[in-house]
Design a protein around this motif. Structure first.
Motif, PDB file in Angstrom:
ATOM      1  N   TYR A  34      88.516   2.924  24.592  1.00 20.86           N
ATOM      2  CA  TYR A  34      87.328   3.058  23.739  1.00 20.86           C
ATOM      3  C   TYR A  34      87.162   4.495  23.249  1.00 20.86           C
ATOM      4  O   TYR A  34      86.936   4.735  22.062  1.00 20.86           O
ATOM      5  CB  TYR A  34      86.066   2.604  24.488  1.00 20.86           C
ATOM      6  CG  TYR A  34      84.849   2.534  23.580  1.00 20.86           C
ATOM      7  CD1 TYR A  34      84.578   1.385  22.848  1.00 20.86           C
ATOM      8  CD2 TYR A  34      83.984   3.622  23.442  1.00 20.86           C
ATOM      9  CE1 TYR A  34      83.478   1.316  21.998  1.00 20.86           C
ATOM     10  CE2 TYR A  34      82.880   3.559  22.594  1.00 20.86           C
ATOM     11  CZ  TYR A  34      82.634   2.403  21.876  1.00 20.86           C
ATOM     12  OH  TYR A  34      81.555   2.342  21.023  1.00 20.86           O
ATOM     13  N   ARG A  36      89.414   6.833  23.043  1.00 20.13           N
ATOM     14  CA  ARG A  36      90.516   7.134  22.113  1.00 20.13           C
ATOM     15  C   ARG A  36      90.143   6.675  20.701  1.00 20.13           C
ATOM     16  O   ARG A  36      90.494   7.305  19.717  1.00 20.13           O
ATOM     17  CB  ARG A  36      91.803   6.390  22.531  1.00 20.13           C
ATOM     18  CG  ARG A  36      92.581   7.100  23.603  1.00 20.13           C
ATOM     19  CD  ARG A  36      93.650   8.020  23.018  1.00 20.13           C
ATOM     20  NE  ARG A  36      94.151   8.916  24.031  1.00 20.13           N
ATOM     21  CZ  ARG A  36      94.408  10.218  23.837  1.00 20.13           C
ATOM     22  NH1 ARG A  36      94.174  10.783  22.677  1.00 20.13           N
ATOM     23  NH2 ARG A  36      94.875  10.962  24.798  1.00 20.13           N
ATOM     24  N   HIS A  37      89.440   5.544  20.642  1.00 16.98           N
ATOM     25  CA  HIS A  37      89.100   4.932  19.354  1.00 16.98           C
ATOM     26  C   HIS A  37      87.974   5.683  18.642  1.00 16.98           C
ATOM     27  O   HIS A  37      87.963   5.753  17.418  1.00 16.98           O
ATOM     28  CB  HIS A  37      88.694   3.465  19.593  1.00 16.98           C
ATOM     29  CG  HIS A  37      88.395   2.700  18.344  1.00 16.98           C
ATOM     30  ND1 HIS A  37      89.343   2.460  17.368  1.00 16.98           N
ATOM     31  CD2 HIS A  37      87.244   2.120  17.903  1.00 16.98           C
ATOM     32  CE1 HIS A  37      88.778   1.762  16.372  1.00 16.98           C
ATOM     33  NE2 HIS A  37      87.510   1.554  16.680  1.00 16.98           N
ATOM     34  N   ARG A 103      86.915  10.333  13.706  1.00 19.48           N
ATOM     35  CA  ARG A 103      86.712   8.962  14.187  1.00 19.48           C
ATOM     36  C   ARG A 103      85.266   8.519  14.025  1.00 19.48           C
ATOM     37  O   ARG A 103      84.872   7.463  14.525  1.00 19.48           O
ATOM     38  CB  ARG A 103      87.117   8.840  15.671  1.00 19.48           C
ATOM     39  CG  ARG A 103      88.555   9.237  15.976  1.00 19.48           C
ATOM     40  CD  ARG A 103      89.558   8.429  15.190  1.00 19.48           C
ATOM     41  NE  ARG A 103      89.511   7.011  15.522  1.00 19.48           N
ATOM     42  CZ  ARG A 103      90.060   6.044  14.792  1.00 19.48           C
ATOM     43  NH1 ARG A 103      90.670   6.347  13.654  1.00 19.48           N
ATOM     44  NH2 ARG A 103      89.981   4.775  15.173  1.00 19.48           N
ATOM     45  N   ALA A 106      84.829   5.013  12.523  1.00 18.45           N
ATOM     46  CA  ALA A 106      85.267   3.997  13.495  1.00 18.45           C
ATOM     47  C   ALA A 106      84.221   3.846  14.595  1.00 18.45           C
ATOM     48  O   ALA A 106      83.934   2.736  15.056  1.00 18.45           O
ATOM     49  CB  ALA A 106      86.621   4.388  14.094  1.00 18.45           C
ATOM     50  N   GLY A 189      90.381  -1.562  16.629  1.00 17.58           N
ATOM     51  CA  GLY A 189      89.844  -1.023  17.889  1.00 17.58           C
ATOM     52  C   GLY A 189      90.195  -1.891  19.077  1.00 17.58           C
ATOM     53  O   GLY A 189      90.742  -2.992  18.938  1.00 17.58           O
TER      54      GLY A 189
END
Length: 200
Positions: A34, A36-37, A103, A106, A189
């Motif tokens: 998570y 990382r996303h 990010r 995202a 994701g």
């Protein structure tokens, strides 16, 4: 209270525990699907460190409840009913967005995707839990979660969490949590599970 000699020592966090607890959180989340996303890849570990430190010291320790095991080698941070951290979130918003970096979109999309599954009624919400890699396999994760689960239970509140690790789902099921949603996050994701534990 008689403690088994090898039982982990669990207590409410103290100021002196913060450096070790932040280090534990940073290392545990350095490669988590998570984060990382939703947090930029460049200088990723330092971004994680600042994010975890802010969430621990400015939100968890002020508005929630935090326990450590073995002086910070495991840490659990809960949001609890009655604490309203929205003023701090407003203040930290720009910093947290900056830590997300490229990010950010995202992250916003992930939040929007999770929103329909998030609890609307009061309860205890597990913001984060971590065990230092070298301390894993000794039961610290379970030990550091138990006080929060027990307090929620005593106050007759449900407990909630989200996880992006299938292995964690099984771990939480053993603690009495049940999956309430299984969400594939947008923008390629990770799969993320919502879980709930009702008071018995």
């Amino acid at each position: 209270m008689h403690q088994h000699p090898n039982a982990p020592l669990v207590r409410a966090i103290a100021e002196a525990d913060v450096p070790v607890a932040v280090d534990t959180l940073t290392r545990a989340f350095a490669d988590y699907p998570y984060t990382r996303h939703v947090i930029a890849a460049d200088d990723h570990e330092e971004r994680i460190r600042r994010f975890q430190e802010l969430c621990l010291t400015r939100i968890g320790m002020v508005y929630g409840r935090v326990w450590v095991a073995d002086a910070g080698l495991a840490v659990a941070v809960w949001a609890v009913p009655g604490g309203d951290p929205s003023p701090v979130f407003a203040e930290l918003g720009p910093i947290l967005r900056e830590l997300g970096g490229d990010r950010a979109a995202a992250s916003a999309n992930a939040d929007a995707a999770m929103a329909p599954y998030r609890p609307t009624e009061p309860g205890w919400f597990l913001e984060t839990v971590a065990t230092a890699p070298e301390a894993q396999g000794r039961g610290l994760g379970r030990a550091v979660l138990e006080p929060g689960i027990e307090e929620a239970e005593r106050a007759d509140f449900p407990a909630f969490l989200e996880t992006s690790s299938e292995a964690n789902v099984r771990f939480y099921e053993r603690l009495g949590f049940e999956v309430t949603a299984d969400v594939r996050l947008p923008d390629d994701g990770p799969r993320t599970w919502c879980m709930r534990r009702n008071p018995r």
